[in-house]
Write a protein that holds these residues in place. Structure first.
Motif, short mmCIF file in Angstrom:
data_model
loop_
_atom_site.label_atom_id
_atom_site.label_comp_id
_atom_site.label_asym_id
_atom_site.label_seq_id
_atom_site.Cartn_x
_atom_site.Cartn_y
_atom_site.Cartn_z
N ASP A 193 0.66 -1.27 -0.19
CA ASP A 193 0.06 -0.05 0.11
C ASP A 193 0.98 1.19 -0.04
O ASP A 193 0.51 2.29 -0.57
N PRO A 194 1.97 1.41 0.60
CA PRO A 194 2.93 2.61 0.60
C PRO A 194 3.12 3.37 -0.70
O PRO A 194 3.22 4.57 -0.79
N GLY B 88 3.08 7.14 -2.60
CA GLY B 88 4.43 7.60 -3.28
C GLY B 88 5.53 7.00 -2.36
O GLY B 88 6.80 7.57 -2.63
N GLU B 89 5.44 6.10 -1.61
CA GLU B 89 6.51 5.56 -0.68
C GLU B 89 6.95 4.29 -1.35
O GLU B 89 6.22 3.52 -2.13
N THR B 90 8.10 3.72 -0.95
CA THR B 90 8.91 2.39 -1.25
C THR B 90 8.45 1.65 -0.10
O THR B 90 9.07 1.68 0.82
N PRO B 91 7.52 0.26 -0.31
CA PRO B 91 7.35 -0.56 0.55
C PRO B 91 8.58 -1.32 0.95
O PRO B 91 9.47 -1.62 0.19
N GLU B 92 8.51 -2.09 2.01
CA GLU B 92 9.58 -2.89 2.64
C GLU B 92 9.35 -4.05 1.80
O GLU B 92 8.26 -4.31 1.27
N PRO B 93 10.12 -5.10 1.59
CA PRO B 93 10.10 -6.42 1.00
C PRO B 93 8.96 -7.09 1.58
O PRO B 93 8.88 -7.13 2.86
N VAL B 94 8.27 -7.98 1.01
CA VAL B 94 7.21 -8.76 1.23
C VAL B 94 7.89 -10.18 1.08
O VAL B 94 8.27 -10.55 -0.16
N GLU C 137 -4.31 -1.59 -11.38
CA GLU C 137 -5.49 -0.91 -12.00
C GLU C 137 -5.55 0.14 -11.12
O GLU C 137 -6.32 1.26 -11.81
N THR C 138 -5.36 0.48 -9.89
CA THR C 138 -5.48 1.84 -9.01
C THR C 138 -4.19 2.69 -9.44
O THR C 138 -4.55 3.96 -9.35
N ILE C 139 -3.27 2.05 -9.65
CA ILE C 139 -1.97 3.11 -9.78
C ILE C 139 -1.62 2.77 -11.24
O ILE C 139 -1.08 1.59 -11.79
N ILE C 140 -1.90 3.71 -12.13
CA ILE C 140 -1.53 3.51 -13.75
C ILE C 140 -0.24 3.66 -13.85
O ILE C 140 0.41 2.52 -14.58
N ASP C 141 0.58 4.36 -13.05
CA ASP C 141 1.80 4.41 -13.46
C ASP C 141 2.79 3.70 -12.43
O ASP C 141 3.39 3.87 -11.45
N PRO D 60 8.56 5.22 -12.85
CA PRO D 60 7.37 5.11 -11.78
C PRO D 60 7.88 3.71 -10.97
O PRO D 60 8.81 3.12 -10.91
N PRO D 61 7.11 4.02 -9.77
CA PRO D 61 7.46 2.79 -8.79
C PRO D 61 7.60 1.56 -9.45
O PRO D 61 6.59 1.04 -10.52
#
Length: 358
Positions: free
Chosen positions: A53-54, A58-64, A87-91, A142-143
């Motif tokens: 979700d981060p 615009g944040e970078t999530p920790e590894p999952v 679908e929610t984040i186009i980029d 982008p992310p």
DNA sequence: CCTCCACTGGAAGATCGGGAAG
DNA sequence: CTTCCCGATCTTCCAGTGGAGG
């Protein structure tokens, strides 16, 4: 993919020979198929979605980390969750890398760059690994989420540290057992990954497996081709492993089609079960080179063999024999492929093939 | 118990195959 | 063309290990 059967100018006689087409969409029976809707894994999907979700802020999530036995939906859920996120984040960029095939640092980095089209001119072999790494660090798009599947198969886990440090890049790491991944990591990476989200996948219950199979039938077969009773039989044989269950279904449907049956029978299922279960083994054997195959045959012939006999027998069978050290590398690789097992250490060691049920 | 010794697997360097640079 | 450089593969060397047999 779809067969052209609308050619109205030529009478296609063979369509009359096979009046009943059981398989309407073979893709949904392929191992890589990711459904549009996924049932029975809501908790895991939610956990993965919230871990990622981060990105929406615009944040970078920790590894999952996704852990669990094979055929429990880890890969499927990872791909599915990223499709939904897309679908929610186009980029958003994402890439799937299977470390089983791309197990070196170089190949893994190459795949990662490929996912953002930065590898186009890297085809030349003279690009060193460091140059690939520089490109990963230069990435400012982008992310970017990278799924690293079978991460315990990496020969060099340093690449995890490489990617951890990369800007704007997050990782979904998939493995069977947690220990297999963490024992390899050095302290620095271990402490950093301590806080990482870990999601466990258990074997599917009977009802879940039947439900998954029923969906596949609905999407890819004539609905009345497989009864619920037959699906339960398949699920029972698969023992909680969806990949095997779907493999059995695929083979059974193929056999039924070949024999021009209108429904999948118990007899068809029973003959498909052993083949579906050894499918992966067969594929792995095909990947072995000549020397490795000789070793595998010798071990298979003897059932159980100690190293000196194995090396000698190998030299008897092969003209241009490799050194013993190389044979040990091959044997390690074959253990990696789950084809053989080594029992014991040092002098007491013997090798045998996997599943030599006697 | 101790010593011997055969096997394992890490490390380092050689070689192979192929692409790029000169 | 030759030369250089890369990763992958393979060989050589050898320290470590643990079972066999005094």
């Amino acid at each position: 993919m779809s067969r052209k059967n609308g050619n109205s100018t030529v009478p296609l006689m063979h369509w009359f020979v096979v009046p009943f087409r059981m398989i309407t969409d073979a893709r949904v029976l392929e191992p890589e198929f990711v459904p549009q809707e996924v049932a029975y894994r809501d908790a895991e999907i939610d956990a993965l979605a919230s871990a990622l979700d981060p990105i929406t802020r615009g944040e970078t999530p920790e590894p999952v980390f996704l852990f669990g036995p094979s055929g429990t939906g880890k890969t499927c859920i990872a791909k599915y969750a990223l499709d939904r996120l897309h679908e929610t984040i186009i980029d958003l960029s994402h890439q799937y890398v299977n470390c089983w095939g791309d197990y070196t640092r170089y190949k893994t980095l190459y795949r990662v760059l490929e996912g953002v089209d930065k590898a186009l001119d890297v085809h030349r072999q003279s690009t060193p690994t460091d140059a690939l790494l520089d490109r990963v660090y230069e990435y400012d798009g982008p992310p970017y989420v990278v799924i690293l599947d079978e991460v315990d198969q990496l020969a060099d886990v340093d690449v995890l540290y490489d990617l951890y440090r990369a800007h704007n890049l997050s990782m979904v790491l998939i493995a069977n057992r947690e220990e297999d991944v963490f024992v390899q990591l050095d302290e620095r990476l271990q402490s950093r990954l301590q806080s990482a989200t870990r999601i466990r996948f258990d074997r599917y219950e009977m009802d879940a497996l039947v439900g998954i199979l029923r969906d596949r039938v609905r999407w890819g077969l004539r609905e009345d081709a497989v009864s619920d009773k037959i699906l339960r039989r398949i699920a029972d044989a698969a023992a909680g492993d969806a990949r095997i269950a779907i493999g059995i279904l695929r083979r059974a449907a193929q056999h039924a089609t070949e024999q021009e049956l209108e429904t999948v029978t118990e007899r068809i299922v029973d003959s498909a079960v052993p083949k579906a279960k050894t499918e992966l083994t067969q594929k792995n054997i095909e990947k072995l080179n000549d020397d490795q195959r000789v070793l595998y045959e010798i071990i298979s012939d003897h059932g159980e063999i100690d190293p000196p006999d194995l090396y000698n027998e190998y030299r008897n069978r092969v003209d241009d024999s490799k050194t013993d050290r190389m044979l040990r590398y091959y044997l390690q690789k074959m253990q990696h492929y789950n084809l053989i097992v080594a029992d014991g250490e040092n002098r007491g060691r013997t090798y045998r093939v996997v599943d030599s049920e006697k």
